[in-house]
Design an enzyme around this catalytic site. Structure first.
Site, PDB file in Angstrom:
ATOM      1  N   LEU A 179      53.097  55.714   3.010  1.00 36.46           N
ATOM      2  CA  LEU A 179      52.807  54.464   2.311  1.00 36.46           C
ATOM      3  C   LEU A 179      53.999  53.533   2.466  1.00 36.46           C
ATOM      4  O   LEU A 179      53.855  52.330   2.698  1.00 36.46           O
ATOM      5  CB  LEU A 179      52.537  54.750   0.831  1.00 36.46           C
ATOM      6  CG  LEU A 179      51.397  55.732   0.548  1.00 36.46           C
ATOM      7  CD1 LEU A 179      51.165  55.853  -0.952  1.00 36.46           C
ATOM      8  CD2 LEU A 179      50.120  55.280   1.225  1.00 36.46           C
TER       9      LEU A 179
ATOM     10  N   GLU B 170      50.752  54.017  10.751  1.00 37.56           N
ATOM     11  CA  GLU B 170      50.549  55.322  11.387  1.00 37.56           C
ATOM     12  C   GLU B 170      50.205  55.174  12.871  1.00 37.56           C
ATOM     13  O   GLU B 170      50.382  56.101  13.652  1.00 37.56           O
ATOM     14  CB  GLU B 170      49.446  56.103  10.657  1.00 37.56           C
ATOM     15  CG  GLU B 170      49.379  57.578  11.062  1.00 37.56           C
ATOM     16  CD  GLU B 170      48.296  58.368  10.335  1.00 37.56           C
ATOM     17  OE1 GLU B 170      47.706  57.837   9.381  1.00 37.56           O
ATOM     18  OE2 GLU B 170      48.062  59.523  10.734  1.00 37.56           O
TER      19      GLU B 170
ATOM     20  N   GLY C  91      47.975  46.992   8.019  1.00 38.30           N
ATOM     21  CA  GLY C  91      47.199  45.843   8.467  1.00 38.30           C
ATOM     22  C   GLY C  91      46.992  44.806   7.382  1.00 38.30           C
ATOM     23  O   GLY C  91      47.182  43.602   7.604  1.00 38.30           O
TER      24      GLY C  91
ATOM     25  N   ARG D 174      56.608  69.740   4.543  1.00 38.01           N
ATOM     26  CA  ARG D 174      55.232  70.163   4.807  1.00 38.01           C
ATOM     27  C   ARG D 174      55.108  71.133   5.970  1.00 38.01           C
ATOM     28  O   ARG D 174      54.347  72.100   5.900  1.00 38.01           O
ATOM     29  CB  ARG D 174      54.392  68.927   5.091  1.00 38.01           C
ATOM     30  CG  ARG D 174      54.248  68.078   3.861  1.00 38.01           C
ATOM     31  CD  ARG D 174      53.567  66.766   4.141  1.00 38.01           C
ATOM     32  NE  ARG D 174      53.364  66.075   2.869  1.00 38.01           N
ATOM     33  CZ  ARG D 174      52.816  64.874   2.754  1.00 38.01           C
ATOM     34  NH1 ARG D 174      52.419  64.226   3.826  1.00 38.01           N
ATOM     35  NH2 ARG D 174      52.653  64.325   1.574  1.00 38.01           N
TER      36      ARG D 174
ATOM     37  N   ARG E 284      56.750  64.189   9.003  1.00 33.98           N
ATOM     38  CA  ARG E 284      56.896  63.142   7.999  1.00 33.98           C
ATOM     39  C   ARG E 284      57.060  63.758   6.623  1.00 33.98           C
ATOM     40  O   ARG E 284      56.349  64.694   6.267  1.00 33.98           O
ATOM     41  CB  ARG E 284      55.663  62.232   7.997  1.00 33.98           C
ATOM     42  CG  ARG E 284      55.735  61.128   6.966  1.00 33.98           C
ATOM     43  CD  ARG E 284      54.568  60.178   7.057  1.00 33.98           C
ATOM     44  NE  ARG E 284      53.297  60.810   6.746  1.00 33.98           N
ATOM     45  CZ  ARG E 284      52.901  61.122   5.517  1.00 33.98           C
ATOM     46  NH1 ARG E 284      53.672  60.876   4.480  1.00 33.98           N
ATOM     47  NH2 ARG E 284      51.716  61.688   5.315  1.00 33.98           N
TER      48      ARG E 284
ATOM     49  N   HIS F 155      46.628  66.394   8.754  1.00 34.90           N
ATOM     50  CA  HIS F 155      46.708  65.337   7.751  1.00 34.90           C
ATOM     51  C   HIS F 155      47.213  64.019   8.299  1.00 34.90           C
ATOM     52  O   HIS F 155      46.754  62.950   7.907  1.00 34.90           O
ATOM     53  CB  HIS F 155      47.637  65.818   6.640  1.00 34.90           C
ATOM     54  CG  HIS F 155      47.827  64.834   5.542  1.00 34.90           C
ATOM     55  ND1 HIS F 155      46.774  64.309   4.829  1.00 34.90           N
ATOM     56  CD2 HIS F 155      48.934  64.251   5.022  1.00 34.90           C
ATOM     57  CE1 HIS F 155      47.234  63.463   3.920  1.00 34.90           C
ATOM     58  NE2 HIS F 155      48.539  63.404   4.029  1.00 34.90           N
TER      59      HIS F 155
ATOM     60  N   SER G 295      47.109  66.841  -3.475  1.00 37.55           N
ATOM     61  CA  SER G 295      48.395  66.136  -3.311  1.00 37.55           C
ATOM     62  C   SER G 295      49.608  67.045  -3.337  1.00 37.55           C
ATOM     63  O   SER G 295      49.689  68.007  -4.096  1.00 37.55           O
ATOM     64  CB  SER G 295      48.543  65.113  -4.426  1.00 37.55           C
ATOM     65  OG  SER G 295      49.860  64.641  -4.464  1.00 37.55           O
TER      66      SER G 295
ATOM     67  N   GLY H  74      44.342  48.734   6.624  1.00 36.53           N
ATOM     68  CA  GLY H  74      44.975  49.662   5.694  1.00 36.53           C
ATOM     69  C   GLY H  74      46.261  49.035   5.187  1.00 36.53           C
ATOM     70  O   GLY H  74      46.438  47.816   5.251  1.00 36.53           O
ATOM     71  N   LEU H  75      47.175  49.871   4.704  1.00 36.87           N
ATOM     72  CA  LEU H  75      48.399  49.312   4.133  1.00 36.87           C
ATOM     73  C   LEU H  75      49.135  48.449   5.142  1.00 36.87           C
ATOM     74  O   LEU H  75      49.588  47.351   4.829  1.00 36.87           O
ATOM     75  CB  LEU H  75      49.303  50.427   3.623  1.00 36.87           C
ATOM     76  CG  LEU H  75      48.812  51.107   2.350  1.00 36.87           C
ATOM     77  CD1 LEU H  75      49.770  52.201   1.941  1.00 36.87           C
ATOM     78  CD2 LEU H  75      48.666  50.101   1.227  1.00 36.87           C
TER      79      LEU H  75
END
Lengths: 252, 657
Positions: B461, B445, B44, B329, B455, B421, B283, B41-42
C-alpha cells in the site's frame, strides 16, 4: 467441517443485452459440494454450458472475498442471498439443501440498467460520489496526521460507514429503489470527521440532487436496505443524512 | 547497458536534489498534455487524481465496473510509515533498512530510501482525505507491528486498510472527474500500447460492454495494472487481476524485471477442493497475536483442542526466537511447507498448520479483568472478555474465516497454508518509474522496483501510494517538459491503425479456433505447472520440465481453445482468453528467470542453494543484479543485467533468529 454434495435447480434470469427482453431459464446443478461458494457453483455450471456449446451466464464478480462490491445477485428474493451480512461471493452452498430450487436475478432498479444476464450498470453510484462524496484536498496540502486528534467514538463510527462497498444491495432491496443508505453512509463518514466539515452543506445537497437525477426513489423507512446490507450499515444514518440536508437547506 | 538514472549524491539527499532540479511544466502547458492511466488501484487512482489536480488532461481506464473495485481494496493489514509516533526508535533509515533487508538485498537503495522518505506524507495525505485510520482514545493514530520489523509503524483501519485507502484515492479521483480534469473509462481493458518514433503515445482498448476496440492518444502512458499472481490460477488476487497490460508493453519492447520473484503469503485459508476459484488471505496482522503450531507427532489425527500444550510444536518461535511468529513472509511460508512436507500437517488435506488465538484471548482477558478491577474473575469470564478484545481487533477476518470454512475460530485454531499473494517482479523501471520505452511508465505492483526478492507486510500500500501521490507527479514533469511542442497525434495515425489491427487479428484468431477445451481448464493446468515447479521451492530439473510443458500448453491453447459468444458483444470468456494467453507466455519467462538465477533469495528458493539449516543461500558474488528480460521472438528472451550497488547497507545473510 463436515461437507456433502447436493443437487440444486437454478432458475436464472437471462438477457442478451440492455435492449433485449429477458426471461428465466432452468438449470440443474448437480454434485455441488457444500464447501463451494455460490459463485463457484456458477463457475461449474458455466464450464458445463460452454462445453455443451451454450452461452455461459454473465455475472459480475472480482475479489471473491466480500470487499470489492462487484458481485450482485438477487437470490431467492434477497440481494446477496440468505446469509446476514454477507456478499454473494462469500455465500457458501452450505446455506442450501439438496433438491432446493434457487432463483437468481440481477439487481432490479431503473437506475441500474441490465447489461447482460445478471450484470447491471452501477455507474450512477460513481456519479453520486462525483457530486460531493469527497474531501477537497489536493495532494501535498496535508498537515501532520496527528495534528488533528479525532475522538475515537467518532472515528470508529466514521469507519463503520466508510465500510460501505458500494454494491447496491440497498437499492435492489428497496421497493422504491432508493439509494439513501449508500448516500447516507458516505455523508455520515465524511461529516463526522473535522476534515469533512467545510463541505458539509454542499455535500448533502449536491449528492441528494444527483441521486434524484439518476432516477433513484425516495426513502419510506421500510428498513429493507439495512436488513440486506452485507456490511450492516445502519439505517440511523438516513436520519443523520436528512438532518444534514435540512440543516444545509435552512442555513444556506 | 541499463541506466537506472539514480541521482548522484548521498542517499538521503538524492530525492531532495532530484525534486529541486527536475524540469517543470508550466500550468498553461499542462492543460495541453494528455496522460493515460491504466488501472485504478492505489497507484493508478492516486496518480490519476494527483496529475488531474496538477492540471494535466488525464484519461483513466479500468476493467471493473467502477474504479473503486480495483484489487488494492482487498489489502487487509495496514500501511507502513516512518512516523515514529510510538517513540520506539523508528526512522526513515530504519524503514529503508528493514525494506532492503526484507527484500534480501535485491532492491535499489535509492528507490527504497525514497519510498521510506515519502511514507510519512502518505499518512498525512490520507488522513486529510478522511481515511478513517484506527485511533487511540486520545484521538491520535494507532499503530501495530508487522513481519520483518521490530518497531510498530503500521497504520491500519481494522482489517480493511486497503479498502479505506482506495476509497480515499477513488474519491480524490472522482473529484477530478467532476472537475473535468480526468475522464474515466470503466469496463475497458487495455490490449495494446501504441509506440510512435520510439515513444509511447497511446493505447488500444476493448470496451467490455460492446466489444468495440477504441484508440486513445496520450503524451505519456502509465501502467498501474497490478501484479500477475493469477498466473498460478489459485492466488489471493481478484478473479480479474491480470498481466495483460504489462505483457503488451513487454511485447512492445519494455523489459520485464525479476519475473520469478513471487511472494507466497504464509497465512491463507487452505484449498478445500478442485472447485476452488481463489484463495483468501488471513491478514498478516493476525501474526501479531496468533501463534502458529503443528503437532509434535507426525500424522497426529486428534482434534486441535485435544492436543495438549507440551505436544505442540510452535515451530516459528522455536526456529526464530528473535522474531518468532513475525518473521518475514517468505521465511514463514517455507517453514510451513517444511513441516507439512515432513508429515506434520493438519486438517483433511494435511496441507495446513494451525494459527491459534487461545493464548491471545487469555492474555487480553487477563488485561481486561485487570483494567476493570475484577481480581476474582473466573477463567470463563476472562476468556469471554478476551474474545471481545480479539473481536474488536480482528472481527471481520474471523467472520470471513467462519463463512468460508464453517468453523468458529474463536473456539478452535484456524487452519492456514501459504498461497500466492504478490509479485515483486514486474516491468523494469528506472528511478523515474519509466520503463525503457520513453513515455511509458509503470507504477505500483506492476513495476519491479522497491521490494527486491521479498516484500514486507504493509509495504505494498505504501509503494502504490508513494508512486502515485508523491513520485510520478515530479518525474513525469521531467519528461513532459520536453513534450510541450508535441501536438496531439490523431488516432488515424498509421501506428494506431497497425496496433488496432494487431489486436483485432488476435481476437479473430482466438474466436476462430473453436476447439474443445475451455479457457478455464487451460488456466488451471498452467497454474498447476507453476505451483508445482515454480512455486515455494524450485529446482533446475523441475523448471526445465515446466518450460517444455508450458510451451506444449501454449500450442494446445492456440489450437484447441473453445470460446463461446461473439466478438462484438459483452463476452467475459473472450476477455479471459486474452488474459490466459498472456499468462501462458509469462509463465514460461518466470520459469526461465527462476532457472537462470542459481541462488536462493527472498521468495525465490532454489533447492540447490540452501544453508545447512535449510535457509535461503544467496550468491552475491554472482547474482547481485536485477534481471531485465527483453523479448526477442517466440519463446526467445535476452537477459540484461542491472548491477545493484550497495553504498550504505552491507548485504549480509538475513537472520531472524
Amino acid at each position: 467441517m463436515e461437507h456433502k454434495n447436493i443437487n440444486v435447480k437454478l432458475k436464472v434470469w437471462r438477457q442478451k443485452n440492455g435492449n433485449a427482453n429477458g426471461g428465466f431459464e432452468m438449470y440443474d446443478a448437480n454434485d455441488i459440494s457444500t464447501e463451494m461458494s455460490f459463485l463457484e457453483m456458477f463457475d461449474v455450471l458455466n464450464e458445463r454450458l460452454i462445453r455443451e456449446g451454450k452461452d455461459p451466464i454473465a455475472f459480475d464478480h472480482d475479489c471473491r472475498e466480500g470487499i470489492c462490491g462487484m458481485c450482485s445477485m438477487f437470490i431467492n428474493g434477497r440481494p446477496h442471498g440468505p446469509w446476514q451480512g454477507t456478499t454473494t461471493c462469500q455465500l457458501h452452498m452450505r446455506a442450501f439443501n439438496d433438491g432446493d430450487t434457487i432463483t437468481v436475478e440481477p439487481w432490479r432498479a431503473n437506475a441500474f440498467p441490465v447489461l447482460k444476464d445478471l450484470m447491471v450498470d452501477r455507474s450512477a453510484f460513481d456519479r453520486i460520489i462525483q457530486a460531493g462524496g469527497y474531501i477537497s484536498v489536493n495532494t501535498g496540502n496535508a498537515v501532520d496526521g496527528n495534528a488533528l486528534p479525532i475522538e475515537k467514538d467518532k472515528a470508529d463510527l466514521a469507519f463503520a460507514n466508510a465500510a460501505c462497498i458500494g454494491c447496491g444491495a440497498c437499492v435492489a432491496a428497496c421497493k422504491n429503489s432508493s439509494a439513501m443508505l449508500f448516500l447516507s453512509a458516505k455523508v455520515t463518514h465524511l461529516s463526522l470527521l473535522p476534515q469533512g466539515a467545510p463541505e458539509r452543506k454542499t455535500r448533502a445537497i449536491n449528492m441528494i440532487a444527483q441521486m434524484d437525477k439518476e432516477g433513484f426513489g425516495a426513502c419510506t423507512n421500510t428498513g429493507a436496505c439495512e436488513a440486506v446490507c452485507p456490511k450492516e450499515i445502519s439505517i440511523t444514518n438516513i436520519a443523520r443524512l436528512n438532518q444534514e440536508y435540512l440543516l444545509a437547506g435552512l442555513t444556506s | 547497458m541499463l541506466n537506472a538514472k539514480i541521482p548522484a549524491g548521498p542517499l538521503d539527499s538524492k530525492w531532495k536534489n532530484y525534486k529541486a532540479t527536475c524540469k517543470l511544466v508550466n500550468p498553461a502547458n499542462k492543460r495541453k498534455l494528455e496522460v493515460i492511466v491504466v488501472g485504478t488501484g492505489l497507484a493508478g487512482a492516486s496518480a490519476a487524481a494527483s496529475l488531474g489536480e496538477l492540471g494535466y488532461k488525464v484519461k483513466a481506464f479500468c476493467f471493473q465496473d467502477s474504479p473503486r473495485r480495483a484489487h488494492s481494496i482487498a489489502a487487509q493489514g495496514g500501511i507502513n510509515a516512518a512516523k515514529n509516533y510510538q517513540n520506539d526508535g523508528d526512522s526513515t533509515y530504519r524503514l529503508f533498512y528493514d525494506t532492503i533487508k526484507g527484500g534480501d538485498y535485491r532492491a535499489r537503495e535509492g528507490n527504497v530510501y525514497r519510498l521510506a522518505e515519502v511514507s510519512a506524507s502518505i499518512i498525512d495525505q490520507c488522513v486529510a482525505q478522511g481515511v478513517p485510520f484506527a485511533r487511540e482514545y486520545g484521538g491520535l493514530l494507532s499503530n501495530r507491528s508487522f513481519g520483518g520489523t521490530q518497531v510498530q509503524r503500521t497504520f491500519y483501519a481494522a482489517g480493511q486498510t486497503g479498502q479505506q485507502l482506495l476509497i480515499g484515492a477513488y474519491q480524490a479521483l472522482e473529484r477530478q472527474v467532476a472537475l473535468g480534469n480526468v475522464k474515466m473509462y470503466n469496463r475497458h481493458e487495455m490490449l495494446e500500447v501504441v509506440v510512435i518514433d520510439g515513444k509511447a503515445r497511446g493505447i488500444i482498448c476493448r470496451n467490455l460492454i460492446t466489444g468495440e476496440l477504441e484508440r486513445h492518444f496520450g503524451h505519456a502512458v502509465l501502467l498501474c495494472s497490478g501484479g500477475y499472481g493469477n498466473v498460478f490460477y489459485l492466488s489471493t488476487n481478484a478473479m480479474g487481476s491480470n498481466v495483460t497490460a504489462a505483457w503488451k508493453a513487454h511485447k512492445k519492447g519494455a523489459y520485464f524485471g525479476n519475473p520469478c520473484f513471487t511472494q507466497i503469503h504464509p497465512t491463507c485459508i487452505p484449498v478445500s477442493g478442485d472447485h476452488q476459484s481463489k484463495l483468501t488471505l488471513m491478514s498478516e496482522s493476525l501474526r501479531n497475536d496468533g501463534r502458529i503450531w503443528v503437532p509434535k507427532k507426525q500424522g497426529d489425527n486428534r482434534k486441535s483442542i485435544e492436543i495438549p500444550e507440551e505436544e505442540r510444536d510452535y515451530y516459528l518461535e522455536r526456529r526464530y526466537p528473535a522474531f518468532g511468529n513475525l518473521v518475514p513472509r517468505d521465511v514463514a511460508s517455507r517453514a510451513a511447507k517444511e513441516r507439512c512436507d515432513a508429515g506434520y500437517g493438519v486438517g483433511t488435506s494435511k496441507q495446513a498448520v494451525y494459527l491459534d488465538f487461545a493464548d491471545a484471548i487469555k492474555r487480553y482477558g487477563h488485561i481486561e479483568a485487570g483494567k476493570q478491577g475484577l481480581d476474582h474473575a473466573s477463567d470463563d469470564e476472562m476468556i469471554k472478555m478476551g474474545k471481545e478484545v480479539v473481536k474488536e481487533k480482528y472481527g471481520n477476518l474471523f467472520d470471513m474465516y467462519e463463512k468460508i470454512t464453517g468453523e468458529n475460530p474463536y473456539e478452535m485454531p484456524m487452519r492456514i497454508y501459504p498461497a500466492v499473494h504478490y509479485t515483486m517482479g514486474g516491468l523494469w523501471v528506472d528511478y523515474e518509474l519509466m520503463t525503457n520505452i520513453p513515455g511509458l511508465y509503470a507504477l505500483g505492483e506492476a513495476n519491479f522496483s522497491d521490494h527486491g526478492a521479498n516484500r514486507l507486510g504493509a509495504s505494498a500500500l505504501m509503494q502504490g501510494l508513494a508512486d502515485g501521490y508523491f513520485v510520478i507527479p515530479y518525474t513525469i514533469g521531467n519528461y513532459l517538459a520536453d513534450e510541450i511542442r508535441t501536438a496531439n497525434i490523431p488516432t488515424s495515425h498509421p501506428a494506431f491503425e497497425a496496433a488496432e489491427k494487431e489486436v483485432s487479428d488476435r481476437i479473430n484468431k482466438l474466436m476462430s479456433i473453436k476447439g474443445s477445451q475451455t479457457v478455464e481448464s487451460f488456466h488451471k493446468r498452467l497454474g498447476k505447472i507453476m505451483w508445482d515447479k515454480c512455486g515455494m521451492a524450485r529446482n533446475s530439473e523441475g523448471l526445465k520440465q515446466a518450460i517444455s510443458e508450458i510451451q506444449q500448453l501454449k500450442k494446445e491453447f492456440w489450437s484447441d481453445v473453445k470460446i463461446p459468444g461473439e466478438i462484438s458483444e459483452m463476452n467475459p470468456e473472450l476477455d479471459k482468453a486474452n488474459r490466459v494467453a498472456d499468462f501462458i507466455e509469462l509463465g514460461e519467462l518466470m520459469c526461465l528467470d527462476a532457472l537462470q538465477r542459481e541462488e536462493s533469495c527472498g521468495g525465490h528458493f532454489r533447492e540447490e542453494s540452501q544453508t545447512e539449516e535449510g535457509e535461503a543461500l544467496r550468491h552475491d558474488d554472482k547474482f547481485m543484479y536485477v534481471s531485465a528480460w527483453e523479448l526477442k521472438g517466440d519463446s526467445q528472451w535476452e537477459l540484461h543485467k542491472e548491477t545493484l550497488d550497495y553504498e550504505v547497507v552491507k548485504p549480509s545473510q538475513r537472520s531472524y533468529k
